[in-house]
Design a protein around this motif. Structure first.
Motif, mmCIF file in Angstrom:
data_model
loop_
_atom_site.group_PDB
_atom_site.id
_atom_site.type_symbol
_atom_site.label_atom_id
_atom_site.label_comp_id
_atom_site.label_asym_id
_atom_site.label_seq_id
_atom_site.Cartn_x
_atom_site.Cartn_y
_atom_site.Cartn_z
ATOM 1 N N GLN A 26 0.683 -1.181 -0.089
ATOM 2 C CA GLN A 26 -0.009 0.096 0.107
ATOM 3 C C GLN A 26 0.819 1.420 0.217
ATOM 4 O OE1 GLN A 26 -3.124 0.474 -0.478
ATOM 5 N NE2 GLN A 26 -4.375 -1.331 0.279
ATOM 6 N N ARG A 27 2.048 1.263 0.809
ATOM 7 C CA ARG A 27 2.809 2.450 0.990
ATOM 8 C C ARG A 27 3.361 2.477 -0.168
ATOM 9 N NH1 ARG A 27 5.194 2.152 6.577
ATOM 10 N NH2 ARG A 27 6.266 4.017 5.794
ATOM 11 N N PHE A 60 2.723 1.558 -3.261
ATOM 12 C CA PHE A 60 1.721 2.113 -4.201
ATOM 13 C C PHE A 60 1.601 3.465 -4.214
ATOM 14 C CE2 PHE A 60 -2.243 2.565 -6.228
ATOM 15 C CZ PHE A 60 -2.099 2.246 -7.639
ATOM 16 N N ALA A 61 1.398 4.050 -3.033
ATOM 17 C CA ALA A 61 1.087 5.685 -2.878
ATOM 18 C C ALA A 61 2.290 6.307 -3.482
ATOM 19 C CB ALA A 61 1.119 5.878 -1.288
ATOM 20 N N TRP A 87 -0.529 -6.982 -6.602
ATOM 21 C CA TRP A 87 -0.012 -7.005 -5.157
ATOM 22 C C TRP A 87 -1.268 -7.511 -4.104
ATOM 23 C CZ3 TRP A 87 3.161 -1.894 -5.190
ATOM 24 C CH2 TRP A 87 4.490 -2.195 -5.621
ATOM 25 N N GLN A 124 -2.141 -2.930 -8.735
ATOM 26 C CA GLN A 124 -2.754 -2.968 -7.478
ATOM 27 C C GLN A 124 -3.071 -4.510 -7.496
ATOM 28 O OE1 GLN A 124 -5.637 0.141 -8.018
ATOM 29 N NE2 GLN A 124 -5.053 0.813 -5.834
ATOM 30 N N ILE A 169 -4.172 -5.592 -3.749
ATOM 31 C CA ILE A 169 -4.481 -4.364 -2.984
ATOM 32 C C ILE A 169 -5.584 -3.536 -3.717
ATOM 33 C CG2 ILE A 169 -2.466 -4.186 -1.493
ATOM 34 C CD1 ILE A 169 -1.545 -1.792 -3.416
#
Length: 168
Positions: A87-88, A90-91, A111, A108, A113
């Motif tokens: 998540q982090r 991807f940000a 991964w 996403q 997510i």
């Protein structure tokens, strides 16, 4: 796309790579992509550890996760930091302009997510989706510049290889 197609082929024969990273992706003098070094290590070590996710029990999904890490590194030119988590990491793509835009959703899905828990069922679905994106880009490029040889814009595997180099 060729790496996804190689995974689709191998997974179709129930073969998992188990150690996918940029050093195992070779490009020959004709531009053909080869995926090498199929193995099932008990653990990854050193700088290659970020391509593995021990929380994923399914070896096929682990291969797709590793492909997602390679894709992330090609798109950003940055190393994936496993301690940050998907998540982090991807940000970090928030301000990166990516064409086609649905490539972010593909990452996403790789991964696990994605919104609504959507993820790739298998490597064929992944390869088919990436192939459709590449075809769309190619057709759009052809329409924008008729008569010219079109190339799909992307960062090369060199960015991912550079990201795997040890820090000096």
């Amino acid at each position: 796309l060729p790496v996804a197609e190689a995974l689709q082929f191998a997974h179709g024969y129930r073969i998992r790579h188990g150690h996918l990273h940029p050093d195992n992706v070779l490009i020959d003098e004709n531009g053909a992509v080869k995926v090498t070094d199929f193995a099932m290590p008990s653990h990854c070590s050193g700088s290659m550890q970020r391509y593995s996710n021990a929380n994923i029990a399914d070896g096929y999904a682990r291969d797709r996760f590793a492909l997602g890490v390679m894709l992330f590194e090609m798109l950003t030119g940055e190393k994936y930091v496993a301690a940050r988590g998907p998540q982090r990491n991807f940000a970090l793509l928030e301000n990166v302009k990516i064409q086609p835009a649905n490539l972010k959703l593909a990452l996403q899905k790789l991964w696990n997510i994605a919104p609504n828990q959507a993820c790739y069922v298998d490597s064929k679905q992944l390869a088919d989706e990436l192939r459709a994106m590449a075809d769309h880009l190619w057709r759009r490029e052809q329409a924008d510049s008729p008569g010219e040889q079109a190339a799909i814009p992307s960062k090369s595997l060199e960015a991912a290889h550079a990201a795997t180099a040890p820090a000096e």
